[in-house]
Design an enzyme around this catalytic site. Structure first.
Site, short mmCIF file in Angstrom:
data_model
loop_
_atom_site.label_atom_id
_atom_site.label_comp_id
_atom_site.label_asym_id
_atom_site.label_seq_id
_atom_site.Cartn_x
_atom_site.Cartn_y
_atom_site.Cartn_z
N ARG A 15 0.84 -1.17 -0.11
CA ARG A 15 0.01 0.02 -0.14
C ARG A 15 0.80 1.32 0.08
NH1 ARG A 15 -3.49 -2.79 -1.62
NH2 ARG A 15 -5.66 -3.09 -0.80
N GLU A 22 -4.02 7.45 -5.84
CA GLU A 22 -4.01 6.86 -7.17
C GLU A 22 -5.06 7.12 -7.73
OE1 GLU A 22 -1.94 2.56 -5.25
OE2 GLU A 22 -4.17 2.62 -5.99
N HIS A 60 -1.33 0.03 -10.11
CA HIS A 60 -1.83 -0.90 -8.80
C HIS A 60 -2.52 -2.15 -9.58
CE1 HIS A 60 -3.86 -1.03 -4.93
NE2 HIS A 60 -3.74 -2.18 -5.24
#
Length: 342
Positions: free
Chosen positions: A259, A288, A307
């Protein structure tokens, strides 16, 4: 045949008292974040499926929801929404991460929270190794030389990357993902160190040749590559900051497939800019995506992926059945093996 109620969008929703699950949006409603048709079909074998638009059109339907599915921070199930679902028993995160869920708040209302561990571990471990290799071998710099529009008559034979084989790797978080990273690193003949909240049994350590480091201060100075695979918690938030970067080798590369909030991004920028560490390769950031004017995006010694560590077709398909099974277990009164316990 069950009677039907018309939702706000004129869709038909069954009213027969079969347990219902709440899925905020389908892929048809939200192509980027909505749940896929395959998952909805699996759910419909056992439950009626209700969407945000159905609850908006007929709030009474919310009383039938026993389970709710969450797909990351863009689809939160918040405490403020619970009035819509007075019989909600469980919120299930589609992936392994649950840091975007108010677990304690939901628990205080008698609602369980579960995640989906293990299913994506191989894909995430693969991607961690991918980032490490791409950074070490300067892949993103090299591809435009071979494929870009700029004229190129010959390749620079003195343009070099670095080896990964026979170097050292520090793994921060030796859970399922970290253990799989270690197995892959062993194939590269890497010297493996790890830091974890609890030490692993000796047989697990010896199977990959991993050495336990009780603190980051023990681990960081030893490693050519450091990979973060631990969950985001109050203890790990901001774990990597100015002091940690100063402990790392100037030739070290930091990889993060966990994370973004585990790293102080301001401190990371300074460390990369001033060559306190050599490079970073990240699958996660905060926020993000990063704003296009973010300072990290100006650096030549960083790779940032969107991601995507668990984003393989095979992994996403394997993630679906356990999500349905989790709500079924709660409805049928069976124990949960994947409940998030704080």
């Amino acid at each position: 045949m069950a009677a039907l109620i018309t939702g706000e969008d004129n869709s038909k929703v069954p009213t027969k008292q079969r347990p219902a699950v709440y899925i905020q949006r389908s892929r048809a409603d939200d192509p980027e974040y909505g749940f896929p048709d395959e998952f909805i079909e699996l759910c419909e074998e056992h439950f009626d499926v209700l969407y945000e638009k159905n609850i908006t059109g007929n709030p009474e339907l919310g009383k039938r929801v026993v389970g709710a599915y969450n797909r990351g921070p863009s689809m939160p199930i918040t405490i403020d929404e619970l009035w819509k679902f007075p019989n909600l028993k469980i919120v299930v995160c589609s992936g392994i991460g649950w840091d975007h869920i108010d677990v304690r708040g939901l628990n205080a209302h008698g609602i369980k929270v579960a995640n989906n561990p293990g299913v994506s571990s191989n894909a995430v471990a693969d991607f961690g190794i991918t980032l490490m290799l791409a950074s070490a071998r300067r892949l993103l710099e090299g591809v435009p030389v071979a494929m870009g529009s700029k004229p190129c008559q010959k390749f620079n034979v003195n343009w070099l990357g670095n080896d990964v084989s026979f170097t050292s790797l520090g793994i921060v978080g030796m859970g399922d993902i970290g253990s799989k990273v270690a197995k892959r690193a062993k194939a590269f003949d890497m010297e493996i160190y790890y830091h974890n909240r609890n030490r692993k049994p000796e047989e697990e350590e010896s199977s990959v040749g991993a050495t336990y480091c009780p603190t980051l201060a023990d681990l960081l100075p030893r490693c050519d590559y450091v990979m973060i695979t631990c969950p985001l918690t109050s203890e790990t938030e901001g774990m990597f900051g100015e002091n940690e970067f100063k402990l790392m080798k100037p030739s070290a590369t930091l990889v993060n497939v966990a994370r973004g909030e585990i790293i102080d991004q301001g401190a990371l920028y300074t460390a990369l800019k001033n060559k306190i560490i050599k490079a970073a390769a990240l699958d996660v950031t905060y926020p993000e995506p990063l704003p296009r004017d973010h300072s990290l995006l100006t650096l030549p010694n960083i790779i940032i992926a969107p991601h995507m560590a668990s984003a393989t077709a095979e992994t996403r398909k394997r993630m679906l059945p356990p999500l349905v099974e989790t709500v079924l277990a709660v409805v049928e009164g069976r124990p949960l093996t994947n409940e998030v316990i704080l």
